[in-house]
Design an enzyme around this catalytic site. Structure first.
Site, short mmCIF file in Angstrom:
data_model
loop_
_atom_site.label_atom_id
_atom_site.label_comp_id
_atom_site.label_asym_id
_atom_site.label_seq_id
_atom_site.Cartn_x
_atom_site.Cartn_y
_atom_site.Cartn_z
N GLU A 143 0.96 -1.29 0.07
CA GLU A 143 -0.06 -0.16 -0.12
C GLU A 143 0.74 1.29 0.20
O GLU A 143 0.76 2.15 0.92
CB GLU A 143 -0.92 -0.06 1.06
CG GLU A 143 -1.92 -1.32 1.35
CD GLU A 143 -3.16 -1.04 2.19
OE1 GLU A 143 -2.87 -0.50 3.21
OE2 GLU A 143 -4.24 -1.71 1.93
N GLU A 154 -5.38 -8.24 -1.06
CA GLU A 154 -5.97 -8.13 0.16
C GLU A 154 -7.36 -7.83 -0.03
O GLU A 154 -7.89 -7.13 -0.77
CB GLU A 154 -5.26 -7.07 1.06
CG GLU A 154 -4.09 -7.28 1.74
CD GLU A 154 -3.65 -6.19 2.74
OE1 GLU A 154 -4.58 -5.54 3.09
OE2 GLU A 154 -2.59 -5.75 2.67
C1 BG6 Z 1 -4.53 -2.99 4.86
C2 BG6 Z 1 -3.09 -3.58 5.35
O1 BG6 Z 1 -4.47 -1.62 4.71
O2 BG6 Z 1 -5.60 -3.12 5.51
C3 BG6 Z 1 -2.80 -4.25 6.35
O3 BG6 Z 1 -2.26 -3.63 4.32
C4 BG6 Z 1 -4.16 -4.28 7.20
O4 BG6 Z 1 -2.00 -4.40 6.96
C5 BG6 Z 1 -5.46 -4.48 6.32
O5 BG6 Z 1 -4.05 -5.10 8.19
C6 BG6 Z 1 -6.71 -4.32 7.25
O6 BG6 Z 1 -6.84 -3.09 8.00
P1 BG6 Z 1 -7.10 -3.19 9.58
O7 BG6 Z 1 -6.91 -2.26 10.10
O8 BG6 Z 1 -8.35 -3.90 9.79
O9 BG6 Z 1 -5.80 -4.41 10.10
#
Ligand code: BG6
Length: 470
Positions: A175, A368
């Site tokens: 990201e 993701e």
């Molecule tokens: C993304 C990141 O922004 O979102 C991860 O690459 C992160 O590292 C994921 O864990 C989910 O976000 P959060 O804040 O729910 O953990």
């Protein structure tokens, strides 16, 4: 919903994604140095705290460092074809600027990667995911300094050299556009009062773009059959209304993210960057040769995270807002939200895939996607996470449609296949996994692994190569 109507490519990479600092724990073991993530007990959105009293849940995380074999066996049981993780920079270069790597750190990742390969699980490696050596942050101001390019390049080269023949899929920075929002996590940067924040952020981004291009070059030289991508936090921006002002504001919102993709995928700054820099008094310092480096070494694929979309208004004042991944926006009245206020939008993923593919014409990789929810452990170790199954099913059916639309997609790794520490808040309560980990927000729990209902659902999805999402 009709079943058996979805077609995914034959060698589609199904799997899950984690980041070293959110799962490994063992934060000072085997020579590891301190990273920026180690001093954020409440996550990216919380204060920097260098060891006050109390337990930091992330310092132990889910103890993947010691339990990776057990966890990988569970991923294999689900049929994973790939697994995305990152390499903790500070396990390899504890302070960041050493000449020689820490062999103990490299051995850990050798064992981990071999364990994946034992089950024919393709490793997908993020070189840097939200954690850089605190040493680099303190000594050089992190990515403010060009010195960090050299340190990153050395780190990346060590990885390519060591994991040549084992790792084919790489990503340079997780990201990368986080720099525009959270400079400490994105770049080890603390902006001082009176400084032009944007100047610092975009200068640091320039350094990362050069570093990313140099890593692409080194990767291609070391491992000719490897694919190396960028990784964007992609949050499509919709105009709140069809008023042309809102439409233009949404276009600018898109560019805020896509500039990071444009430089890495097209090999140079887009035409709109000049005006953006002018309006924000940003004057980039570039060295002769930077342009050529960017131009000569664009990424092979576009990796991105997708959790939500956002609405943009030319006049946001007074309008209801929502939380989000890195940043939120104005509330979209057509969308529901997760418990953490992120707007749920499966069609947005089809839109994202089409937009990114139209723009870059390079293979895409969804690295993701997922739903953070507070699961309930019921009697007999049952976790009925139907809400997660619904979220994933709806998103995957839109992915299938995007593939039909003509998008070239390498794979899909849902976020946090095993519960992990939240990046934004440092909580354990916000869970994404198919596998529950017994640990709470204050760091208490047995760390026992328990399969949720979604475990067998995802297993079936992979076994049917996505044709059965029911
Ligand atoms: C993304 C990141 O922004 O979102 C991860 O690459 C992160 O590292 C994921 O864990 C989910 O976000 P959060 O804040 O729910 O953990």
């Amino acid at each position: 919903m009709q079943s058996n109507t979805y077609t995914f490519p034959k060698n589609f990479l199904w799997g899950g994604a984690v980041a070293a600092n959110q799962v490994e724990g063992a934060f000072l073991e085997d020579g590891k140095g301190l990273s920026t993530a180690d001093v954020l007990p409440h996550g990216i959105t919380g204060p920097i705290m260098e060891f006050p009293e109390g337990k930091y849940p992330s310092h132990e995380a889910i103890d993947f460092y010691h339990r990776y074999k057990e966890d990988i066996a569970l991923f294999a049981e689900m049929g994973f074809r790939c697994f995305r993780t990152s390499i903790a920079w500070t396990r390899i270069f504890p302070e960041g600027d050493e000449e020689l790597p820490n062999e103990e750190g490299l051995h850990f990742y050798e064992r981990l990667i071999d364990e994946l390969l034992k089950y024919n699980i393709e490793p997908v490696i993020t070189i840097s995911h939200y954690e850089m050596p605190l040493g680099l942050a303190k000594k050089y101001g992190g990515w403010r300094s060009r010195k960090t390019i050299e340190c990153y390049e050395r780190f990346a080269k060590v990885l390519f050299d060591r994991f040549r023949g084992k790792v084919k899929y790489w990503m340079t920075f997780n990201e990368i556009n986080i720099l525009a929002h959270y400079p400490f996590t994105g770049g080890g940067i603390i902006v001082q009062e009176g400084e032009n924040k944007k100047q610092i952020q975009y200068q640091a981004a320039h350094h990362q773009f050069v570093a990313s291009a140099l890593a692409v070059k080194a990767c291609h030289e070391a491992i000719p059959d490897a694919k190396i991508g960028c990784m964007l936090a992609y949050i499509p921006a919709y105009p709140l209304t069809s008023a042309p002002e809102d439409v233009f504001a949404a276009l600018q919102g898109e560019r805020e993210i896509l500039m990071f993709g444009d430089v890495q995928a097209r090999g140079g700054y887009p035409s709109y960057a000049a005006q953006f820099f002018k309006e924000n008094n940003v004057v980039l310092e570039m060295e002769p040769g930077d342009d050529l480096i960017l131009k000569s070494h664009p990424v092979d694929f576009i990796g991105f995270s997708y959790y939500m979309s956002r609405a943009v208004s030319a006049n946001p004042e007074g309008k209801e807002t929502t939380a989000g991944n890195l940043f939120g926006g104005v509330k979209n009245p057509y969308l529901p939200s997760s418990e953490w206020g992120w707007q749920i939008d499966p069609i947005g993923l089809r839109i994202a895939l089409n937009l990114l593919y139209d723009r870059y014409q390079k293979p895409l990789f969804i690295v993701e996607n997922g739903l953070g929810a507070a699961d309930i452990l019921e009697v007999d170790d049952m976790i009925n996470d139907d809400y997660r199954i619904n979220y994933l099913r709806e998103h995957l059916s839109e992915v299938a449609k995007a593939i039909q639309d003509g998008v070239d997609l390498i794979g899909y790794t849902s976020w946090g296949p095993i519960d992990l520490i939240s990046a934004s808040t440092g909580e354990m309560k916000k869970r994404y996994g198919y596998i529950y980990v017994d640990k709470d927000n204050v760091g208490e729990g047995s760390l026992r692994r328990i399969k949720k209902k979604s475990f067998s659902w995802y297993k079936k999805v992979i076994a049917s190569n996505g044709s059965d999402l029911d």
